[in-house]
Design a protein around this motif. Structure first.
Motif, PDB file in Angstrom:
ATOM      1  N   ASP A   4      16.326  20.505  93.744  1.00 57.45           N
ATOM      2  CA  ASP A   4      15.309  19.560  94.216  1.00 57.45           C
ATOM      3  C   ASP A   4      13.876  19.979  93.901  1.00 57.45           C
ATOM      4  O   ASP A   4      12.970  19.137  93.970  1.00 57.45           O
ATOM      5  CB  ASP A   4      15.443  19.357  95.728  1.00 57.45           C
ATOM      6  N   TYR A   5      13.653  21.253  93.561  1.00 60.48           N
ATOM      7  CA  TYR A   5      12.274  21.735  93.432  1.00 60.48           C
ATOM      8  C   TYR A   5      12.011  22.358  92.056  1.00 60.48           C
ATOM      9  O   TYR A   5      12.640  23.358  91.695  1.00 60.48           O
ATOM     10  CB  TYR A   5      11.954  22.757  94.530  1.00 60.48           C
ATOM     11  N   PRO A   6      11.075  21.793  91.286  1.00 63.97           N
ATOM     12  CA  PRO A   6      10.736  22.335  89.967  1.00 63.97           C
ATOM     13  C   PRO A   6      10.198  23.760  90.018  1.00 63.97           C
ATOM     14  O   PRO A   6      10.257  24.477  89.018  1.00 63.97           O
ATOM     15  CB  PRO A   6       9.651  21.368  89.456  1.00 63.97           C
ATOM     16  N   ALA A   7       9.675  24.184  91.175  1.00 63.45           N
ATOM     17  CA  ALA A   7       9.123  25.534  91.294  1.00 63.45           C
ATOM     18  C   ALA A   7      10.191  26.610  91.117  1.00 63.45           C
ATOM     19  O   ALA A   7       9.872  27.758  90.796  1.00 63.45           O
ATOM     20  CB  ALA A   7       8.446  25.708  92.656  1.00 63.45           C
ATOM     21  N   VAL A   8      11.447  26.235  91.322  1.00 62.70           N
ATOM     22  CA  VAL A   8      12.547  27.189  91.115  1.00 62.70           C
ATOM     23  C   VAL A   8      12.845  27.261  89.620  1.00 62.70           C
ATOM     24  O   VAL A   8      13.381  26.329  89.038  1.00 62.70           O
ATOM     25  CB  VAL A   8      13.804  26.776  91.904  1.00 62.70           C
ATOM     26  N   MET A   9      12.487  28.374  88.999  1.00 65.84           N
ATOM     27  CA  MET A   9      12.635  28.525  87.547  1.00 65.84           C
ATOM     28  C   MET A   9      13.983  29.102  87.148  1.00 65.84           C
ATOM     29  O   MET A   9      14.325  29.139  85.965  1.00 65.84           O
ATOM     30  CB  MET A   9      11.536  29.419  86.996  1.00 65.84           C
ATOM     31  N   GLY A  10      14.767  29.559  88.125  1.00 61.23           N
ATOM     32  CA  GLY A  10      16.066  30.117  87.809  1.00 61.23           C
ATOM     33  C   GLY A  10      16.854  30.423  89.063  1.00 61.23           C
ATOM     34  O   GLY A  10      16.300  30.503  90.172  1.00 61.23           O
ATOM     35  N   ILE A  11      18.158  30.586  88.884  1.00 57.37           N
ATOM     36  CA  ILE A  11      19.060  30.910  89.983  1.00 57.37           C
ATOM     37  C   ILE A  11      19.711  32.251  89.699  1.00 57.37           C
ATOM     38  O   ILE A  11      20.315  32.441  88.639  1.00 57.37           O
ATOM     39  CB  ILE A  11      20.150  29.834  90.131  1.00 57.37           C
ATOM     40  N   MET A  12      19.565  33.186  90.636  1.00 56.39           N
ATOM     41  CA  MET A  12      20.299  34.453  90.530  1.00 56.39           C
ATOM     42  C   MET A  12      21.614  34.276  91.275  1.00 56.39           C
ATOM     43  O   MET A  12      21.641  33.985  92.472  1.00 56.39           O
ATOM     44  CB  MET A  12      19.492  35.613  91.098  1.00 56.39           C
ATOM     45  N   LEU A  13      22.714  34.451  90.528  1.00 55.30           N
ATOM     46  CA  LEU A  13      24.045  34.209  91.064  1.00 55.30           C
ATOM     47  C   LEU A  13      24.707  35.538  91.424  1.00 55.30           C
ATOM     48  O   LEU A  13      25.145  36.280  90.535  1.00 55.30           O
ATOM     49  CB  LEU A  13      24.901  33.460  90.037  1.00 55.30           C
ATOM     50  N   PRO A  14      24.798  35.878  92.709  1.00 52.33           N
ATOM     51  CA  PRO A  14      25.370  37.173  93.098  1.00 52.33           C
ATOM     52  C   PRO A  14      26.884  37.199  92.915  1.00 52.33           C
ATOM     53  O   PRO A  14      27.545  36.166  92.925  1.00 52.33           O
ATOM     54  CB  PRO A  14      24.987  37.290  94.574  1.00 52.33           C
ATOM     55  N   LYS A  15      27.402  38.417  92.729  1.00 53.35           N
ATOM     56  CA  LYS A  15      28.842  38.629  92.597  1.00 53.35           C
ATOM     57  C   LYS A  15      29.470  37.662  91.601  1.00 53.35           C
ATOM     58  O   LYS A  15      30.548  37.090  91.840  1.00 53.35           O
ATOM     59  CB  LYS A  15      29.510  38.539  93.968  1.00 53.35           C
ATOM     60  N   LYS A  26      19.159  24.576  86.291  1.00 47.64           N
ATOM     61  CA  LYS A  26      18.302  25.764  86.233  1.00 47.64           C
ATOM     62  C   LYS A  26      19.011  26.873  85.450  1.00 47.64           C
ATOM     63  O   LYS A  26      20.232  26.995  85.500  1.00 47.64           O
ATOM     64  CB  LYS A  26      17.996  26.283  87.639  1.00 47.64           C
ATOM     65  N   PRO A  27      18.251  27.697  84.729  1.00 44.19           N
ATOM     66  CA  PRO A  27      18.846  28.866  84.076  1.00 44.19           C
ATOM     67  C   PRO A  27      19.506  29.771  85.125  1.00 44.19           C
ATOM     68  O   PRO A  27      18.980  29.945  86.221  1.00 44.19           O
ATOM     69  CB  PRO A  27      17.655  29.558  83.420  1.00 44.19           C
ATOM     70  N   VAL A  28      20.642  30.344  84.756  1.00 43.75           N
ATOM     71  CA  VAL A  28      21.413  31.174  85.685  1.00 43.75           C
ATOM     72  C   VAL A  28      21.312  32.646  85.279  1.00 43.75           C
ATOM     73  O   VAL A  28      21.496  33.000  84.116  1.00 43.75           O
ATOM     74  CB  VAL A  28      22.893  30.738  85.717  1.00 43.75           C
ATOM     75  N   TRP A  29      21.041  33.488  86.262  1.00 45.12           N
ATOM     76  CA  TRP A  29      20.966  34.931  86.079  1.00 45.12           C
ATOM     77  C   TRP A  29      22.169  35.541  86.792  1.00 45.12           C
ATOM     78  O   TRP A  29      22.087  35.846  87.990  1.00 45.12           O
ATOM     79  CB  TRP A  29      19.669  35.487  86.674  1.00 45.12           C
ATOM     80  N   PRO A  30      23.306  35.733  86.116  1.00 43.78           N
ATOM     81  CA  PRO A  30      24.481  36.298  86.773  1.00 43.78           C
ATOM     82  C   PRO A  30      24.233  37.753  87.190  1.00 43.78           C
ATOM     83  O   PRO A  30      23.817  38.579  86.373  1.00 43.78           O
ATOM     84  CB  PRO A  30      25.572  36.221  85.700  1.00 43.78           C
ATOM     85  N   LEU A  31      24.487  38.048  88.450  1.00 42.67           N
ATOM     86  CA  LEU A  31      24.347  39.397  88.976  1.00 42.67           C
ATOM     87  C   LEU A  31      25.727  40.043  88.953  1.00 42.67           C
ATOM     88  O   LEU A  31      26.631  39.637  89.685  1.00 42.67           O
ATOM     89  CB  LEU A  31      23.775  39.341  90.389  1.00 42.67           C
TER      90      LEU A  31
END
Length: 277
Positions: free
Chosen positions: A87-98, A113-118
Motif C-alpha cells: 500500500d505504501y510507495p515508501a517501502v522500497m523492499g521487503i526483507m523476507l526472514p527465514k 516490491k523487491p525481495v531481500w531473502p534472509l
C-alpha cells in the motif's frame, strides 16, 4: 548511473516508530523497519498500525520492511505485513526472514516490491539455488544469529565461524551465478565493541560482500570504513585506469602485471568509492 550504496542497513524495531526518523537522519545507507524478531507476538498488530501511520504521514521516506516469516505459525502476520508494504510507495523492499523456498519468495514478490531473502536456516542454504533464481529477488542476506541456533553451534566459537563461512561462500556464489548484486553480511550483536564490528565488516568486504546489517547507529561508521576504499586503494585504482586508457592491453605497475581482470577490479573500486562518498 550511480547506484545508492548498501554498505550499512540499520534495523529499527517496528514498535518504536519515533526512532525511524532518527535512523533515516543517521549516516546509515538504508533503514529496515523490523516487524519480525524485534516485535513480541502480542504487539505485532500494534506495530503494523504504527508503521502504517508513519508511512501515511511521511510519504517522502524510503525504507525496507522486514516482514514476518512465510511459515505456518506466522502466515496471518506475513499476509498482513505484505498488504501494508504493497500500500505504501515508501517501502522500497521487503526483507523476507527465514527464506527457505522459491515459493516463499514468489509470495513476497506479489507485493510488487523487491525481495531481500534472509538466509538463516539450513533449509535456506540448501534451497539457495532456487531462491536466488526466483524473479523479484534484490539481494541475498545472511542471518548468522539464527543460523547458529538452527545448526546447534556454539555462538562466537571457531567451529561456528567455520560453518558460517561456508554459508557465506554459498551466498556469494549463488548471487554471482544469478547476476545478483553481492550479498549482505549479518549483524554483530555487540553494540559497544566496535572492534568486533570492524573485524566482521572488513572480513565480509574481503570476501566480496557489499554491506552489512547493523542494530545501532553507533555501528555505522565502522561498517562504512570497512566497505569504502581508502585513499591508497583509490589512488592505485585511478592510476591503473589512467594507464589502461593510455597503453591498452597488459602492462606493469609497481612490478606487477596489470591486465583486464585487474583493470576491472580498479574500476569497481572507483565506483565503490564514488557511491560511498
Amino acid at each position: 548511473m550511480q547506484h545508492h550504496p548498501q554498505r550499512s542497513l540499520l534495523f529499527v524495531p517496528g514498535t518504536h516508530t519515533h526512532r525511524i526518523t532518527k535512523a533515516l537522519d543517521s549516516d546509515a545507507d538504508t533503514v529496515i523497519v523490523d516487524l519480525e524478531d524485534a516485535v513480541a507476538p502480542a504487539d505485532k498488530a500494534t506495530a503494523r498500525e504504527a508503521l502504517a501511520h508513519f508511512l501515511a504521514t511521511s510519504p517522502e521516506v524510503s525504507l525496507i520492511v522486514r516482514v514476518n516469516a512465510a511459515t505456518h505459525d506466522d502466515t496471518d502476520h506475513f499476509q498482513r505485513d505484505l498488504t501494508l508494504c504493497t500500500d505504501y510507495p515508501a517501502v522500497m523492499g521487503i526483507m523476507l526472514p527465514k527464506a527457505e523456498s522459491a515459493e516463499q519468495v514468489t509470495l513476497a514478490a506479489r507485493s510488487g516490491k523487491p525481495v531481500w531473502p534472509l538466509i538463516e536456516t539450513a533449509r535456506g542454504i540448501t534451497a539457495l539455488a532456487e531462491i536466488a533464481a526466483t524473479p523479484g529477488v534484490a539481494r541475498l542476506v545472511l542471518g548468522a544469529l539464527d543460523m547458529t541456533t538452527d545448526l546447534n553451534m556454539e555462538p562466537g566459537s571457531a567451529g561456528a565461524e567455520s560453518v558460517l563461512d561456508h554459508c557465506r561462500h554459498q551466498l556469494l556464489l549463488h548471487s554471482r551465478a544469478q547476476a545478483l548484486p553481492p550479498p549482505i553480511e549479518s549483524v554483530v550483536p555487540e553494540i559497544q565493541d566496535l572492534s568486533a564490528v570492524s573485524q566482521t565488516a572488513k572480513k565480509a568486504m574481503e570476501m566480496g560482500f557489499a554491506g552489512m546489517l547493523c542494530i545501532h547507529p553507533r555501528q555505522v561508521a565502522a561498517i562504512h570504513a570497512a566497505f569504502t576504499p581508502d585513499d591508497a586503494a583509490l589512488e592505485w585504482a585511478q592510476r591503473v585506469v589512467a594507464l589502461a586508457a593510455k597503453q591498452g592491453g597488459a602492462f606493469q605497475l609497481n612490478g606487477k602485471m596489470i591486465d583486464a581482470p585487474v583493470i576491472a577490479r580498479a574500476e569497481t573500486l572507483i565506483a565503490r568509492a564514488a557511491a560511498g562518498r
